[in-house]
Design a protein around this motif. Sequence first.
Motif, PDB file in Angstrom:
ATOM      1  N   UNK A 182       0.817  -1.218   0.000  1.00 45.90           N
ATOM      2  CA  UNK A 182       0.000   0.000   0.000  1.00 45.90           C
ATOM      3  C   UNK A 182       0.844   1.258   0.000  1.00 45.90           C
ATOM      4  N   UNK A 183       2.089   1.141   0.431  1.00 46.17           N
ATOM      5  CA  UNK A 183       2.957   2.323   0.474  1.00 46.17           C
ATOM      6  C   UNK A 183       3.489   2.645  -0.931  1.00 46.17           C
TER       7      UNK A 183
ATOM      8  N   UNK B   6       2.145   3.212  -4.060  1.00 47.64           N
ATOM      9  CA  UNK B   6       1.653   4.365  -4.824  1.00 47.64           C
ATOM     10  C   UNK B   6       2.147   5.689  -4.233  1.00 47.64           C
ATOM     11  N   UNK B   7       2.390   5.681  -2.912  1.00 45.60           N
ATOM     12  CA  UNK B   7       2.858   6.892  -2.261  1.00 45.60           C
ATOM     13  C   UNK B   7       4.346   7.112  -2.536  1.00 45.60           C
TER      14      UNK B   7
ATOM     15  N   UNK C 271      -4.778   7.416  -1.479  1.00 50.17           N
ATOM     16  CA  UNK C 271      -5.259   6.544  -0.401  1.00 50.17           C
ATOM     17  C   UNK C 271      -4.143   6.023   0.511  1.00 50.17           C
TER      18      UNK C 271
ATOM     19  N   UNK D 271      -1.556   7.566   1.745  1.00 46.50           N
ATOM     20  CA  UNK D 271      -1.297   8.554   2.797  1.00 46.50           C
ATOM     21  C   UNK D 271      -2.384   8.466   3.861  1.00 46.50           C
TER      22      UNK D 271
ATOM     23  N   UNK E 291      -2.019   5.374   5.915  1.00 46.53           N
ATOM     24  CA  UNK E 291      -0.928   5.445   6.886  1.00 46.53           C
ATOM     25  C   UNK E 291      -1.307   6.291   8.096  1.00 46.53           C
ATOM     26  N   UNK E 292      -1.897   7.479   7.837  1.00 49.45           N
ATOM     27  CA  UNK E 292      -2.211   8.324   8.999  1.00 49.45           C
ATOM     28  C   UNK E 292      -3.367   7.740   9.804  1.00 49.45           C
TER      29      UNK E 292
END
Lengths: 548, 311
Positions: free
Chosen positions: A350-351, A353-354, A410, A412, A415-416
């Motif tokens: 998931x990280x 795309x960021x 998504x 970001x 993660x937060x």
Amino acid sequence: MTDLRQRAPDTSVKDRTGYGTGWWLKMAGIALLDAVAVWAAVVLVADGAWLFLTGLVIGTLFVNWVYLWPRTMALRWITPGLVLMAVFLIIPIVYTFYISFTNWATGNVVQKPQAIAIIENRSFVDPDAPGALFDLYVYQDGDELRLLLIGDDGALVFGEPRLRSDEARADATEDPVALGITDGDGDGVPEQIGPYRLLSRPQVFALANTLAFDQLVIDSDAGQVQILGLSQGRVVQATQRFRYDAATDTMNDLVGDQACRPGDTVSTRGNFVCEDGTELDPGWVETVGTINYTSILTNQAIRRPFLGVFTWNVVFALVSVASTFALGLGLALTMQHERLRGRTLYRSIFILPYAVPAFLSILIWQGLFNARFGQVNGMLEAVGIDPIAWFSDPTWARTAVLLVNLWLGFPYMYLICTGALQAIPTDLIEAARVDGAGPFTVFRRITFPLLMVALAPLLIGSFAFNFNNFVLIYLLTAGGPAILDAAVPVGATDILITFTFDLAVASGAGNRFGLGAAITVFIFILVMVISSLSFRYTKRLENIYGAL
Amino acid sequence: MALSERPAGRRLLGRPRAPKPTYPPMSFRKWWRTLGWRHVVLLVAVLFALYPLAWMVSASINPIDTLSGARLIPAGASLDNYGQILDNPPASPFMSWLATSWKISLIVALANVLLGAMSAYAFSRFRFTGRRVGLLAMLLVQVFPQFLAFVAIFLILDQMGDVVPSLGLDTHLGLILVYLGGAIGFNTFLIKGFMDSVPLSLDESARVDGATPTQIFWRIILPLVRPALAVIGVIAFVTAFSEFVLARTLLTTVGNLTYAVGLQTFTLSEYASRWGQLAAGAVIGSLPIVVTFLVFQRAIVSGLTQGAVKG
């Protein structure tokens, strides 16, 4: 604890006695800076750029004071960053405000004295003046074309021609004798001048098929040489056409015998307008009050696209925040189970795309959405759906923008949200469970409110970021599809900042810096409002005060 | 919360992991209701996350320039596209663009951290008039994204170039200075937070031993906040690497562009036919950054919650 910081550290002794490497480095740095500053000042005086000169002098004096005066300890540490921040952040912001009150645009980029000088210097050649006739000979060296004109009295003009419509130039002629003349048959017409070879008549005729000889001129010291045909040219004296009268602020047209005065309407401000209605170029930069602002609000040609862009901009930012937050929170909640395996792997994916720089993934997305070759349509076709014109239909283009932004944003949010979920005390949730609350009630009544307290400022920050998400729009759709009946270049997915960018620098219709700056000021005000909301939520300011 | 303070129970780098708790086995129905559906949801999200990236890699090794390939692993996969990019063709010099971006971003990241640390040191350790107001002003000005003022920055650099040509438009030095001015305030504020968490007693004892403020800065404070500086540096690097508006406005010569602007101009000129090259360029450009992010996940994620924003 007693605050030891209350005393400024005593370094004066070291400072006065130490002439170590550091001291010499510092002195060398200041000397270098001052040398550059003096040199720059000379150039700025010559340019007459007084505003920049004032800034330079103040800045240089400030830096010298900071590093030479003994009691400026703290400033020595801050100054390098402060100077950069002042020059490239604060001054540009202030400057943007100033530009928004001017008519700065293509055709109005110089100051008034410079514009007057340019207009006065423009030579005028009477097309009907008789002039002295010269014989014409054509020379060539590769792509380079030269013309030689020989007068009845043996006067020579040799030089590079230009089209009448081009700008006049100062160094078009050369001295044929200095280049070296070869005249083998002694008829007075050289076969060779320097590297240039004389063309025969058939060759000249052939050349005339592609080059309009009667449109050529040569700027020479003796006057303007006008080429009349393939064998003749004439030399005509250029005269001054316009003369400026400072007392009445009028530009007098000596040829047309009329006066040209500074324009006073919205479109002619900063230009001389003659009695017959012609506008003289170039114009100059002039403060025009709030014209740029009022034209956004009242000029239908600008107001309609502006309102359309603004509405879409707000919708885009809101939907982006909402959709990315929903997906991010959903994933964070789904992964909240201590028995779930592979959580580290999921998170690492998931990280991605960021982590990929946005401009790269956006360019890839642009290719995937390509209507004819794109993989997205290929995939739809495989399940029996007709191809979609992603970038030429306004609604689908907006859908594509939002989809790509969901993909970009998504991780970001995920993660937060994960971070904030972990910070919620578990005993609160346990207590609610014991009291008989189901998982949905727990989420609605406890988890979500607590989450919002922690995340509201970040969501507002995300809104502000997306509100100005230039890279996404510009690289994915470039604002398109274009709205064809608009008076300014604008597209269905344009947001304010891309609209401004096209208006100010990238459009084919020239640069409209003044109008662009006015819209930027509008964005500044919005950003300020959004940020003050954020500050209110976080009470960040109080925290700063608390930390001081 | 400082980056160095992690919530209790989370693994610190290099320390042994706590033994995994063991759970009783469960029936399939129970597994499905507690865990199974989660995997399904997460797998769908994984597909979404990987979709463009997978096609990016696929197209980069596809000898036919196509992006509608029906197969993820193309027939006759080869590294030709990479070879063409590494050749640095003059019309679209990928390698020059990439080198430019790395150069600019590295200098910006290092200088940003250093300048930010210097001003943070002053705000954290010295008492002077205007300190409170100064810090506040720095933070408030930072509310405005710098790139919004691109018109003004363009005109300022144009003027600067008349005086000092190596600082003007279409120069890397000019762009670097512009980037440096853009984030100093925010970085100062962030770094000050970390420096405040370094006990003052350390400074005090060093001062008793005769250390100057410069020595305290370099030998005591900087080493202690180094992990935080690393995260801020990485984010500053990526931000500069991805910056588009100012680079697009200020740089004009083809050989002079950054990777972001260069690739965009490439897509405008040759996009439909040279998709494989673009994909290979994207892989080359993103790989080092993706690896950095994966390695420093934890540190970067905790930086996020502090409000650090990547471009």
